[in-house]
Write a protein that holds these residues in place. Sequence first.
Motif, PDB file in Angstrom:
ATOM      1  N   ILE A   4       2.366   1.767  -3.382  1.00  0.00           N
ATOM      2  CA  ILE A   4       1.373   2.311  -4.318  1.00  0.00           C
ATOM      3  C   ILE A   4       1.182   3.796  -4.075  1.00  0.00           C
ATOM      4  O   ILE A   4       1.106   4.598  -5.019  1.00  0.00           O
ATOM      5  CB  ILE A   4       0.039   1.551  -4.175  1.00  0.00           C
ATOM      6  CG1 ILE A   4       0.185   0.110  -4.706  1.00  0.00           C
ATOM      7  CG2 ILE A   4      -1.075   2.275  -4.932  1.00  0.00           C
ATOM      8  CD1 ILE A   4      -1.039  -0.749  -4.492  1.00  0.00           C
ATOM      9  N   ASP A   5       1.096   4.178  -2.784  1.00  0.00           N
ATOM     10  CA  ASP A   5       0.953   5.605  -2.472  1.00  0.00           C
ATOM     11  C   ASP A   5       2.167   6.403  -2.941  1.00  0.00           C
ATOM     12  O   ASP A   5       2.026   7.527  -3.450  1.00  0.00           O
ATOM     13  CB  ASP A   5       0.762   5.783  -0.958  1.00  0.00           C
ATOM     14  CG  ASP A   5      -0.579   5.243  -0.485  1.00  0.00           C
ATOM     15  OD1 ASP A   5      -1.499   5.149  -1.313  1.00  0.00           O
ATOM     16  OD2 ASP A   5      -0.696   4.912   0.713  1.00  0.00           O
ATOM     17  N   GLU A  54       4.221   5.582  -5.447  1.00  0.00           N
ATOM     18  CA  GLU A  54       4.158   5.670  -6.901  1.00  0.00           C
ATOM     19  C   GLU A  54       3.091   6.663  -7.342  1.00  0.00           C
ATOM     20  O   GLU A  54       3.265   7.395  -8.313  1.00  0.00           O
ATOM     21  CB  GLU A  54       3.880   4.289  -7.497  1.00  0.00           C
ATOM     22  CG  GLU A  54       4.961   3.253  -7.245  1.00  0.00           C
ATOM     23  CD  GLU A  54       6.283   3.644  -7.878  1.00  0.00           C
ATOM     24  OE1 GLU A  54       6.263   4.330  -8.924  1.00  0.00           O
ATOM     25  OE2 GLU A  54       7.338   3.277  -7.321  1.00  0.00           O
ATOM     26  N   LYS A  55       1.992   6.673  -6.603  1.00  0.00           N
ATOM     27  CA  LYS A  55       0.922   7.624  -6.938  1.00  0.00           C
ATOM     28  C   LYS A  55       1.412   9.054  -6.758  1.00  0.00           C
ATOM     29  O   LYS A  55       1.162   9.918  -7.615  1.00  0.00           O
ATOM     30  CB  LYS A  55      -0.292   7.363  -6.045  1.00  0.00           C
ATOM     31  CG  LYS A  55      -1.459   8.307  -6.322  1.00  0.00           C
ATOM     32  CD  LYS A  55      -2.584   8.117  -5.332  1.00  0.00           C
ATOM     33  CE  LYS A  55      -2.212   8.712  -3.991  1.00  0.00           C
ATOM     34  NZ  LYS A  55      -3.345   8.712  -3.039  1.00  0.00           N
ATOM     35  N   GLN A  56       2.125   9.306  -5.635  1.00  0.00           N
ATOM     36  CA  GLN A  56       2.630  10.645  -5.391  1.00  0.00           C
ATOM     37  C   GLN A  56       3.649  11.062  -6.443  1.00  0.00           C
ATOM     38  O   GLN A  56       3.653  12.211  -6.908  1.00  0.00           O
ATOM     39  CB  GLN A  56       3.260  10.713  -3.994  1.00  0.00           C
ATOM     40  CG  GLN A  56       3.588  12.117  -3.534  1.00  0.00           C
ATOM     41  CD  GLN A  56       2.363  13.011  -3.478  1.00  0.00           C
ATOM     42  OE1 GLN A  56       1.303  12.608  -2.992  1.00  0.00           O
ATOM     43  NE2 GLN A  56       2.498  14.233  -3.993  1.00  0.00           N
ATOM     44  N   SER A  60      -3.754   6.890 -19.941  1.00  0.00           N
ATOM     45  CA  SER A  60      -4.482   7.051 -18.680  1.00  0.00           C
ATOM     46  C   SER A  60      -5.819   6.323 -18.692  1.00  0.00           C
ATOM     47  O   SER A  60      -6.274   5.829 -17.663  1.00  0.00           O
ATOM     48  CB  SER A  60      -4.694   8.536 -18.396  1.00  0.00           C
ATOM     49  OG  SER A  60      -5.501   9.122 -19.406  1.00  0.00           O
ATOM     50  N   LEU A  81       3.733   9.905  -9.476  1.00  0.00           N
ATOM     51  CA  LEU A  81       2.974  10.142 -10.698  1.00  0.00           C
ATOM     52  C   LEU A  81       2.281  11.501 -10.650  1.00  0.00           C
ATOM     53  O   LEU A  81       2.249  12.239 -11.645  1.00  0.00           O
ATOM     54  CB  LEU A  81       1.951   9.023 -10.888  1.00  0.00           C
ATOM     55  CG  LEU A  81       1.138   9.037 -12.185  1.00  0.00           C
ATOM     56  CD1 LEU A  81       2.045   8.947 -13.398  1.00  0.00           C
ATOM     57  CD2 LEU A  81       0.123   7.906 -12.202  1.00  0.00           C
ATOM     58  N   ILE A  82       1.732  11.851  -9.471  1.00  0.00           N
ATOM     59  CA  ILE A  82       1.087  13.152  -9.328  1.00  0.00           C
ATOM     60  C   ILE A  82       2.108  14.278  -9.516  1.00  0.00           C
ATOM     61  O   ILE A  82       1.837  15.294 -10.186  1.00  0.00           O
ATOM     62  CB  ILE A  82       0.410  13.253  -7.952  1.00  0.00           C
ATOM     63  CG1 ILE A  82      -0.798  12.312  -7.885  1.00  0.00           C
ATOM     64  CG2 ILE A  82      -0.022  14.684  -7.660  1.00  0.00           C
ATOM     65  CD1 ILE A  82      -1.440  12.221  -6.523  1.00  0.00           C
ATOM     66  N   PHE A 109      -1.395   0.477 -11.328  1.00  0.00           N
ATOM     67  CA  PHE A 109      -0.052   1.016 -11.469  1.00  0.00           C
ATOM     68  C   PHE A 109       0.932  -0.040 -11.974  1.00  0.00           C
ATOM     69  O   PHE A 109       1.876   0.261 -12.694  1.00  0.00           O
ATOM     70  CB  PHE A 109       0.445   1.546 -10.126  1.00  0.00           C
ATOM     71  CG  PHE A 109      -0.126   2.887  -9.802  1.00  0.00           C
ATOM     72  CD1 PHE A 109      -0.411   3.793 -10.804  1.00  0.00           C
ATOM     73  CD2 PHE A 109      -0.371   3.258  -8.494  1.00  0.00           C
ATOM     74  CE1 PHE A 109      -0.942   5.037 -10.514  1.00  0.00           C
ATOM     75  CE2 PHE A 109      -0.899   4.499  -8.193  1.00  0.00           C
ATOM     76  CZ  PHE A 109      -1.183   5.391  -9.204  1.00  0.00           C
ATOM     77  N   ASP A 119       0.831  -1.210   0.000  1.00  0.00           N
ATOM     78  CA  ASP A 119       0.000   0.000   0.000  1.00  0.00           C
ATOM     79  C   ASP A 119       0.861   1.254   0.000  1.00  0.00           C
ATOM     80  O   ASP A 119       0.575   2.226  -0.721  1.00  0.00           O
ATOM     81  CB  ASP A 119      -0.916  -0.002   1.231  1.00  0.00           C
ATOM     82  CG  ASP A 119      -2.105  -0.937   1.053  1.00  0.00           C
ATOM     83  OD1 ASP A 119      -2.433  -1.246  -0.099  1.00  0.00           O
ATOM     84  OD2 ASP A 119      -2.698  -1.349   2.063  1.00  0.00           O
TER      85      ASP A 119
END
Length: 440
Positions: free
Chosen positions: A282-283, A285-287, A387, A289-290, A393, A279
């Motif tokens: 993922i967070d 990688e999300k950050q 997208s 990506l953001i 991800f 988790d």
Amino acid sequence: MATGGSEVASDEFSDFHCFICTYKVAVKYCVECQGYCCQSCVDTHSRFPALKSHTLLDPSTGKVKGSSITLPTQRCSINTIKFFDMYCKDHDEVGCITCMALKHRFSKTTKEEVTIKMATGDSEVASDECSDFHCFTCTDKVAVKYCVECQVYCCQSCVDTHLRFPALKSHTLLDPSTGKVEGSSITLPTQRCSIHSIKLVDMYCKDHDEVGCTTCMALNHRSCINVHSIPDDIDTLFSTKDLADINRGLENTTKRFENIELKKEEALVGLNLSRKKADMKIDTEKQELITNLENIARQSKEDLRRKYETAKDEIEKDRQSAKEFKDGFRKLTTEFETSAGNKSQQFVCMNIAKRKIKEGKDSLSDFKCNGEASVSFHVDSGILKFSRDTKIFGRVKSTIGTSHHYTVETVKDMNVKLQDDGTTCDISGSCLIRWNAVIS
């Protein structure tokens, strides 16, 4: 309505009066009790587990309410608490379930022909025993007996109720602490059958080494020779050595499953930790990506600003040039007006105006006459498609550790002695051969 030959059956009262509360009008007839019941006694039936499954008939028609089925009410002359609800076609005899289990085991009749209709049905669910020897029905009272058939503890009031109802009189009441009948050394099984929940597991088939109720024996073990009644033959069936072996087997098996349980608990702990790490990843990688998207958006806005400034400067330049031409032409017009009557000056103004008009016409091609101006943004189709098509991800992988168990198929000695061996030796070891078998 016949009362049968049961020793516990009560005489029926005329005019449909309750056979216990003689002054009350009966509203039902109980097949198992073989007597008419008033509403109060019907309520008592719904209160006791052993009475819940009794079949209550309409006293005038002898049928179950809402059904056309009639049920046998004759009790067995040998096993008086049971009904003639079984039929052996091979011998053309009717009997109770116990008679069929003990006397007609070798009948070749099919199961469908053996079973007529269980008078008590199979709808009763065995009640759980209450701990600390408290009465199952009157939960605030201390139990003085344990009823084998009801499979519950009973207080003195419920014991008196057992003595009051014919269907409960034949129940076996045990001492709650010893599990024995008072004044007797005989012990009785209290386990109910998992299939026929109102029957006790009191039969044993030695041929298949299985225990079961009388119904199980009558239906599934009719051809077996060594079928025993557990309470009657317990001295020959029970062995302390077997009990010790079973206890050791239970202890060893329990330890193995305890070990498995501990390992699975450790696996769950590791699984939870790995999920938290996943988790967090993922967070992260999300950050990231953001952040990348924010950088892309910032670069896109910067590109937009540059294009806007370029277009704005160009328009401002053209607007200023147009204003200068406009002011020059108005000035010449004014000079023409003020030089009226002075032909020399008018000639000079005409010459200058002619040159300015030519310069203006030559400059018109450099101006964009369209009054519209704008900047726009169009997203990269590749990014948009990526997208929309991307659902996660990355790839999620689950790993569960398992151990491979081998089974021994054959055991034999192999002679691997060579001709030049002078002595005999023992060889031990294991090797994996081509078809995934192990020799050891």
